[in-house]
Each structure stands twice: as structure tokens, then as C-alpha cells.
Design a protein around this motif. Structure first.
Motif, mmCIF file in Angstrom:
data_model
loop_
_atom_site.group_PDB
_atom_site.id
_atom_site.type_symbol
_atom_site.label_atom_id
_atom_site.label_comp_id
_atom_site.label_asym_id
_atom_site.label_seq_id
_atom_site.Cartn_x
_atom_site.Cartn_y
_atom_site.Cartn_z
ATOM 1 N N ARG A 146 61.204 102.245 -60.852
ATOM 2 C CA ARG A 146 61.681 103.294 -59.956
ATOM 3 C C ARG A 146 63.112 102.963 -59.543
ATOM 4 N N GLU A 160 60.945 103.117 -68.955
ATOM 5 C CA GLU A 160 60.900 104.399 -68.250
ATOM 6 C C GLU A 160 61.540 104.234 -66.877
ATOM 7 N N GLU A 184 55.108 112.224 -60.002
ATOM 8 C CA GLU A 184 54.903 111.066 -60.878
ATOM 9 C C GLU A 184 54.071 110.007 -60.171
ATOM 10 N N MET A 219 57.749 100.809 -66.488
ATOM 11 C CA MET A 219 58.304 101.829 -65.600
ATOM 12 C C MET A 219 58.990 101.171 -64.406
ATOM 13 N N LEU A 235 62.319 111.780 -65.045
ATOM 14 C CA LEU A 235 61.963 110.635 -65.875
ATOM 15 C C LEU A 235 62.997 110.496 -66.981
ATOM 16 N N THR A 239 62.149 106.037 -63.384
ATOM 17 C CA THR A 239 61.633 107.131 -62.565
ATOM 18 C C THR A 239 62.511 107.304 -61.334
#
Length: 270
Positions: free
Chosen positions: A9, A56, A270, A7, A41, A58
Motif C-alpha cells: 500500500r 502490486e 481493495e 502487494m 492498482l 495499491t
């Protein structure tokens, strides 16, 4: 056990998606907005999420940029021709901080490194163990409470979607004790009968419904039951989506079956 995703950001989601899809050749697998939590997302990768590890992205709507994290090293991407890949990235405005060439330190052939710092995204090196409702997992099957979380949400998603059989509601309610109580995200409290009525109204009301369970944690474990926390992602075919943090009190009946005694849900980000 396998790595599901990494993930990151990002401050500019569209620009980040373009970077990974247009420059690195990944596919946009899905993109979901969560208005209640004010974030989006997006998942990108070279294969479907069921078949391989994905990325992922975000995007928190109120955060336009991040500082580059110093703890993260790099993402490794295998390509057929490192030289051609570097040329393509530069031609599309990307920054190559090290040109393609033999990697003498590792003897793995040529490598491409890209400068993700040009996006001004903050990269967090985080590890996440997740459970997706319906996905067979040895880890979840070894814990009766986690297994119950997976199984009931498969049933609930099918009920909301409208694909469940006639006996689905009865099977779902058989998982709750007669004394079951639910505190909804609105703050309203329901008993066993009220919960059954809500489920009955939602049967088939959310076509394409999907529920994903993550971050399961045993808060308290005792001989007759346990308190479990988890995060629940809901989305449907119309693009409606939300995330909620839930705390469940579960009991074991005389036969060792896991039963739901209490559940409290709260919308979250999230």
C-alpha cells in the motif's frame, strides 16, 4: 502453485511507480482505477504477470501516507552490478541504507538494499492465494466450486467482450438452475429470465472485458452443494473497472454437476 505478486500500500502512487520503474528498472504492466472503491492498482515487474512474480501497488485515494510496517523485511532484487545500481539510485535521489559490498553472511555475492521508508509507505507482509479466470490451476481444478467460478467467468468475460461464439449465452445459462436468483450491486433482484436478459444486453457491450477472481472461500459445504464467497475484479478496454464481493449458493444436480442457485454481489474496495 507459484507466488503471483506482493502487494504494497502506497501513499503517493506516481512517486512509487517512478521509484520501481526508473530506479529499479521494472516495467509498469498495468494500472487500473476503481472509482467505486476509490482506489487504484498498479502492477510493476521485470516480466509479464503470466511469466513471473510481480509487485502490486495499491493506492487508496483517501490515504495520503502510511507508517512503515515493522513486520516486513525487504524485497530482494538481482542486478548485474550492485555497485552501479547503488550509484544510479543515489544519482536519482534515492536513499541507499547500506552500500554494495560482499555479503559475508550468506555468501551469495553482492546485494543492494534500498530504503523504501523514504517513500513513507506502509509495507504489509501479506500472503495472498488468488485465482485468475482462465488460468489453469491444479488447486482450483481439485475443487469443483472453484473450478466452476473460473470457467463461468471466462465465458462471461468473452460474452461482454464480444468475442464469444453464438452458443455462449446458452452455455452460461445452462449453469444456472431454473430457480436461480441474483441480487445485483444496485440491490435489484432478478430471476433466471431477468438474468438472461441482462447477459443478452451486455453481449459485446464491454470490449476488452477482463474478469479476475480472487479470495475464493467455502463458507459452507454440504452433500448437495456449497456456499462460496469470492472477490471479483472487472475491467474493460475503456478503463472502466470495479471490484465486488460475491456470495454464491451452488447446488449439485443428479449427475454431480455444479449449478448456480443464488448470487448476491456488493461493490467493495481493495
Amino acid at each position: 502453485m507459484r507466488l503471483l505478486h506482493t502487494m504494497l500500500r502506497v501513499g503517493d502512487l506516481d512517486r512509487s511507480i517512478a521509484f520501481y520503474t526508473e530506479m529499479l528498472g521494472m516495467k509498469l504492466l498495468r494500472r487500473d482505477d476503481y472509482p467505486d472503491g476509490k482506489f487504484t492498482l498498479a502492477f510493476v515487474g521485470y516480466t509479464d504477470e503470466r511469466d513471473g512474480t510481480v509487485l502490486e501497488l495499491t493506492h487508496n485515494w483517501d490515504t495520503p501516507s502510511y507508517d512503515l510496517g515493522s513486520g516486513f523485511g525487504h524485497l530482494a532484487v538481482e542486478v548485474d552490478d550492485a555497485y552501479a545500481a547503488c550509484d544510479k539510485i543515489k544519482a536519482q535521489g534515492g536513499t541507499v541504507v547500506r552500500e554494495a559490498g560482499p555479503d559475508e553472511t550468506r555468501h551469495h555475492g553482492d546485494r543492494v538494499r534500498h530504503g523504501s521508508g523514504r517513500l513513507q509507505d506502509r509495507v504489509h507482509s501479506e500472503k495472498e492465494i488468488t485465482s485468475t479466470a482462465g488460468r489453469d490451476s491444479k488447486m482450483n481444478n481439485s475443487n469443483p466450486y472453484f473450478k466452476e467460478l473460473d470457467e463461468i467467468h471466462v465465458e462471461i468475460a468473452a460474452l461482454f467482450d464480444g468475442s464469444a461464439d453464438e452458443g455462449a449465452l446458452q452455455r452460461i445459462m445452462a449453469r444456472f438452475t431454473p430457480q436461480f436468483t441474483l441480487v445485483m450491486t444496485s440491490g435489484n433482484a432478478l430471476d433466471y429470465t431477468g438474468t438472461q436478459e441482462v447477459f443478452a444486453k451486455l453481449r459485446g457491450a464491454r470490449p476488452g472485458s477482463q474478469i479476475t477472481i480472487r479470495d475464493m472461500e467455502i463458507v459452507a459445504d454440504y452433500a448437495s452443494g456449497a456456499v462460496v464467497k469470492y472477490r471479483e475484479y472487472q475491467r474493460d478496454g475503456a478503463g472502466n473497472a470495479n471490484v465486488r464481493r460475491s456470495t454464491a449458493v451452488m447446488e449439485l444436480d443428479a449427475h454431480g454437476k455444479v449449478m448456480w442457485r443464488h448470487l448476491q454481489e456488493t461493490f467493495c474496495t481493495e
